[in-house]
Design a protein around this motif. Sequence first.
Motif, PDB file in Angstrom:
ATOM      1  N   LEU A  68     110.106 137.758 -10.840  1.00 13.08           N
ATOM      2  CA  LEU A  68     109.190 138.898 -10.866  1.00 13.08           C
ATOM      3  C   LEU A  68     109.789 140.038 -11.679  1.00 13.08           C
ATOM      4  CD1 LEU A  68     106.585 140.262 -10.005  1.00 13.08           C
ATOM      5  CD2 LEU A  68     107.684 140.889  -7.836  1.00 13.08           C
ATOM      6  N   LEU A  69     111.087 140.251 -11.567  1.00  8.49           N
ATOM      7  CA  LEU A  69     111.749 141.294 -12.354  1.00  8.49           C
ATOM      8  C   LEU A  69     111.627 141.003 -13.846  1.00  8.49           C
ATOM      9  CD1 LEU A  69     113.509 143.845 -12.485  1.00  8.49           C
ATOM     10  CD2 LEU A  69     115.518 142.367 -12.209  1.00  8.49           C
ATOM     11  N   ASP A  70     111.773 139.742 -14.219  1.00  9.16           N
ATOM     12  CA  ASP A  70     111.638 139.362 -15.634  1.00  9.16           C
ATOM     13  C   ASP A  70     110.216 139.633 -16.138  1.00  9.16           C
ATOM     14  OD1 ASP A  70     114.262 138.562 -15.701  1.00  9.16           O
ATOM     15  OD2 ASP A  70     113.833 136.423 -15.444  1.00  9.16           O
ATOM     16  N   ALA A  73     109.860 143.343 -16.654  1.00  9.69           N
ATOM     17  CA  ALA A  73     110.674 143.831 -17.773  1.00  9.69           C
ATOM     18  C   ALA A  73     109.978 143.618 -19.111  1.00  9.69           C
ATOM     19  CB  ALA A  73     112.038 143.144 -17.752  1.00  9.69           C
ATOM     20  N   ARG A  74     109.196 142.546 -19.236  1.00 14.48           N
ATOM     21  CA  ARG A  74     108.511 142.286 -20.508  1.00 14.48           C
ATOM     22  C   ARG A  74     107.060 142.768 -20.495  1.00 14.48           C
ATOM     23  NH1 ARG A  74     105.450 137.774 -19.503  1.00 14.48           N
ATOM     24  NH2 ARG A  74     106.277 136.238 -18.014  1.00 14.48           N
ATOM     25  N   GLY A  75     106.694 143.494 -19.451  1.00 17.16           N
ATOM     26  CA  GLY A  75     105.356 144.071 -19.397  1.00 17.16           C
ATOM     27  C   GLY A  75     104.263 143.105 -19.018  1.00 17.16           C
ATOM     28  N   GLY A  76     104.610 141.963 -18.439  1.00 18.88           N
ATOM     29  CA  GLY A  76     103.601 140.989 -18.044  1.00 18.88           C
ATOM     30  C   GLY A  76     102.909 141.385 -16.747  1.00 18.88           C
ATOM     31  N   ASP A  77     101.786 140.709 -16.463  1.00 18.23           N
ATOM     32  CA  ASP A  77     101.066 141.007 -15.227  1.00 18.23           C
ATOM     33  C   ASP A  77     100.844 139.777 -14.360  1.00 18.23           C
ATOM     34  OD1 ASP A  77      99.176 139.614 -16.663  1.00 18.23           O
ATOM     35  OD2 ASP A  77      97.633 141.168 -16.572  1.00 18.23           O
ATOM     36  N   GLU A  78     101.398 138.630 -14.772  1.00 11.81           N
ATOM     37  CA  GLU A  78     101.179 137.425 -13.980  1.00 11.81           C
ATOM     38  C   GLU A  78     102.118 137.366 -12.780  1.00 11.81           C
ATOM     39  OE1 GLU A  78     104.373 136.155 -16.958  1.00 11.81           O
ATOM     40  OE2 GLU A  78     102.630 137.510 -16.891  1.00 11.81           O
ATOM     41  N   LEU A  79     101.659 136.702 -11.743  1.00  9.78           N
ATOM     42  CA  LEU A  79     102.475 136.488 -10.557  1.00  9.78           C
ATOM     43  C   LEU A  79     103.304 135.217 -10.765  1.00  9.78           C
ATOM     44  CD1 LEU A  79     102.930 137.568  -7.605  1.00  9.78           C
ATOM     45  CD2 LEU A  79     101.303 135.797  -6.888  1.00  9.78           C
ATOM     46  N   PRO A  80     104.630 135.286 -10.595  1.00 13.10           N
ATOM     47  CA  PRO A  80     105.453 134.081 -10.751  1.00 13.10           C
ATOM     48  C   PRO A  80     105.046 132.998  -9.745  1.00 13.10           C
ATOM     49  CG  PRO A  80     106.815 136.054 -10.722  1.00 13.10           C
ATOM     50  CD  PRO A  80     105.437 136.479 -10.311  1.00 13.10           C
ATOM     51  N   PRO A  81     105.519 131.780  -9.936  1.00  8.94           N
ATOM     52  CA  PRO A  81     105.180 130.695  -9.007  1.00  8.94           C
ATOM     53  C   PRO A  81     105.500 131.057  -7.558  1.00  8.94           C
ATOM     54  CG  PRO A  81     106.286 129.823 -10.939  1.00  8.94           C
ATOM     55  CD  PRO A  81     106.363 131.309 -11.049  1.00  8.94           C
TER      56      PRO A  81
END
Length: 220
Positions: A68-70, A73-81
Amino acid sequence: MSSHGLVGVPDAGAFLARLVRLDPGAPVRLKTSGGRVALWARLPWDVLVTREVAGDGPRDATVAARELLDVLARGGDELPPLRDAQWRWPLPTPGGETVESVSGAELSRLAAAAAGTLREVTATGLSGRSVGQRAVRDALLDHVALVVTPPPGGRPVEVSQRLVQAISRMGFLGPGDTEGPSTRVRVSGRWVGLSAPYGVAWLQAVQKLTVMPIVDHPKG
């Protein structure tokens, strides 16, 4: 693909960055209610920590903190697995009461004193005897840092060094060179918490069991 829904990205990022430094493999639980997302995590010394940030994320989901931190950091909005199976700890019951307030300066002093003791004993030993860092650390964490006495009729509340270290290491007290709002000592059932300006740490009291001998047991 689901969105993490976090609006307070700087606040969430600060929480996650400190968490990952303490435990690179930590899961983080996101619980959304009323336009706020509560981030929950468990520190390596058995304390739950939480911080609320603005957002409208998943109702209840657990993901890897580093992933989630990654994303943030890159400005994404997706939820990790999802990693819901990795969350195995109860949360404090909602509500509770505040029994006392303690200054941030006093809690910072207690945290620094414990860290200094750990460095000193690890380097020079205890009464001339060598002591392992882990043994000293565990003893310090189990130490009662302060005892809060509620109004007449209330039971004294013990605040463990585990809680003090949690709010210090997670940055919940805020900048060290400023005197911020006081930290509240809270009680909710068997949980004791420190509610600091930038987050809350909770520790569940260990239930003390009494072992009684079995009289006249057929096998002795």
